[in-house]
Write a protein that holds these residues in place. Sequence first.
Motif, mmCIF file in Angstrom:
data_model
loop_
_atom_site.group_PDB
_atom_site.id
_atom_site.type_symbol
_atom_site.label_atom_id
_atom_site.label_comp_id
_atom_site.label_asym_id
_atom_site.label_seq_id
_atom_site.Cartn_x
_atom_site.Cartn_y
_atom_site.Cartn_z
ATOM 1 N N TYR A 14 10.271 8.197 -74.671
ATOM 2 C CA TYR A 14 9.946 9.403 -75.449
ATOM 3 C C TYR A 14 9.698 10.622 -74.541
ATOM 4 N N ILE A 15 8.684 10.560 -73.713
ATOM 5 C CA ILE A 15 8.347 11.738 -72.897
ATOM 6 C C ILE A 15 9.355 11.885 -71.755
ATOM 7 N N ASP A 34 14.917 2.584 -65.691
ATOM 8 C CA ASP A 34 14.264 2.147 -66.935
ATOM 9 C C ASP A 34 14.770 0.744 -67.243
ATOM 10 N N ASN A 35 13.879 -0.141 -67.699
ATOM 11 C CA ASN A 35 14.359 -1.485 -68.070
ATOM 12 C C ASN A 35 14.712 -1.575 -69.557
ATOM 13 N N ALA A 37 12.896 -1.618 -72.068
ATOM 14 C CA ALA A 37 12.013 -2.484 -72.858
ATOM 15 C C ALA A 37 11.571 -1.779 -74.139
ATOM 16 N N ASN A 38 11.450 -0.458 -74.096
ATOM 17 C CA ASN A 38 10.972 0.266 -75.286
ATOM 18 C C ASN A 38 11.841 1.495 -75.551
ATOM 19 N N SER A 39 13.141 1.394 -75.272
ATOM 20 C CA SER A 39 14.007 2.571 -75.436
ATOM 21 C C SER A 39 15.459 2.123 -75.431
ATOM 22 N N ASP A 61 13.600 -3.062 -63.608
ATOM 23 C CA ASP A 61 12.164 -3.119 -63.830
ATOM 24 C C ASP A 61 11.480 -2.545 -62.585
ATOM 25 N N VAL A 62 10.509 -1.684 -62.780
ATOM 26 C CA VAL A 62 9.867 -1.075 -61.597
ATOM 27 C C VAL A 62 9.132 -2.107 -60.735
ATOM 28 N N PHE A 83 6.772 7.522 -65.469
ATOM 29 C CA PHE A 83 6.413 7.268 -66.875
ATOM 30 C C PHE A 83 6.419 5.779 -67.213
ATOM 31 N N LYS A 87 2.417 0.934 -73.394
ATOM 32 C CA LYS A 87 1.450 1.953 -73.846
ATOM 33 C C LYS A 87 0.740 1.649 -75.167
ATOM 34 N N GLN A 102 2.738 -4.864 -65.510
ATOM 35 C CA GLN A 102 3.748 -3.795 -65.612
ATOM 36 C C GLN A 102 3.180 -2.453 -65.160
ATOM 37 N N TYR A 151 -5.176 -1.394 -71.755
ATOM 38 C CA TYR A 151 -4.254 -0.278 -71.502
ATOM 39 C C TYR A 151 -4.981 0.859 -70.767
ATOM 40 N N LYS A 155 -4.683 2.659 -66.715
ATOM 41 C CA LYS A 155 -4.585 4.074 -66.321
ATOM 42 C C LYS A 155 -5.694 4.424 -65.328
#
Length: 338
Positions: A14-15, A34-35, A37-39, A61-62, A83, A87, A102, A151, A155
């Motif tokens: 998203y961002i 980007d892996n 996983a959510n996009s 994957d990072v 990013f 989340k 992750q 979560y 951060k």
Amino acid sequence: MSSNKILVTGGCGYIGSHTTLLLFEAGFDVVVVDNLANSSKESLRRVEQLSGKTVELYQLDVRDNDALTAVFAKHEFKAVIHFAGLKAVGESTEIPLDYYDQNISGTINLLKVMQQFNCYQIVFSSSATVYGDPASVPITEDFPTSATNPYGRTKLFVEEILRDLSRADDQWHVIMLRYFNPIGAHQSGLIGEQPQGIPNNLMPFISQVAAGKRDKLSIFGGDYSTPDGTGIRDYIHVMDLSDAHVKAIHKIDGLVGTTTLNIGTGNGYSVLEMVHTFEEVTGVFVAHEIVERRAGDIAECWAEPKLASSVLGWKAKLNLNDMMTDTWRWQKDNPDGF
Ligand code: NAD
Ligand code: WQD
């Protein structure tokens, strides 16, 4: 000549997708890892359509040291915008190890590879969640931090890791942006937020009710000590948030050590104000009912964004009507997401 290339981790999200677009518009080259996983890759295809530029995407994957090393071996980066991560607050209480792995191990791996390739500039996605339940509002960056879920703890830990790293080695330039509540979409309606399954966050839930995909919005709590009893947050347009990243990249050379900044508008709106503004702006009714409070929620949270203004020369420009209009255009034009 120094590199003009930015590595964006999680750039399909998203961002990340909105920021990639603005980086192109500001004249930077962008590489995305980007892996998915959510996009999906489609977000970047749309960014290419909007920018007329080509994005190089590495699906990895990072946490994968070899794969990330290969990317750094191929490109020289001016800086990294990080990013990539998980989340969802609720999910983090169910699978905490995945979140620690992750978000924390992923970041540590990234930092090690950056160090190996002498890339010492990073902008990190932190969150207002690090303020826990603030004693008062508006919130300034020197407020005490705490976490109430895994979560949020990821951060906080990553912020501390980044501080330790820059204390140990003054080559690091680290900007930690604490986002408040990002909503909205690019004005074209081509890119936006695509939550998987039932949305956890308020704005996608409102737009899915309006679109007829969900019956009604449950408003979590009507008995908070706020003027209308519902929770208050600082919603920020994703384009303003993305612009803060571009400004951070412009300023990062001059910012040695760590810089921690709130990225919010400084305005708070209640859940009922959000529903009513959405209805006024779009003319579409949003069925809702007030239910029990959601565990872990706080009454109010909004930013004092002055520091970002003085350090980055950044200010949010878009208002709540813009956020509603753009969310709704994205929802209507893409009823099933990308
Ligand atoms: P998003 O899920 O849309 O984007 C994250 C991207 O990272 C996704 O494309 C996903 O596929 C990718 N990813 C996840 N784990 C990965 C891994 N291990 N390796 C490689 N790629 C991975 O989320 P977003 O809303 O764009 O959030 C971006 C960042 O901002 C996250 O770090 C998030 O915690 C932080 N943040 C988000 C919000 C918010 O409300 N959206 C608020 C504060 C902070
Ligand atoms: C906003 C308001 C809810 C959904 C979360 C994370 C935070 C950050 C942003 C990543 C609250 C109410 C919501 C619904 C509702 N993410 N609500 N019905 O909780 O402020 O922040 O996202 O870092 O870490 O915690 O955002 O959009 O979930 O909720 O009444 O179906 O809307 O109670 O008052 P939140 P949200």
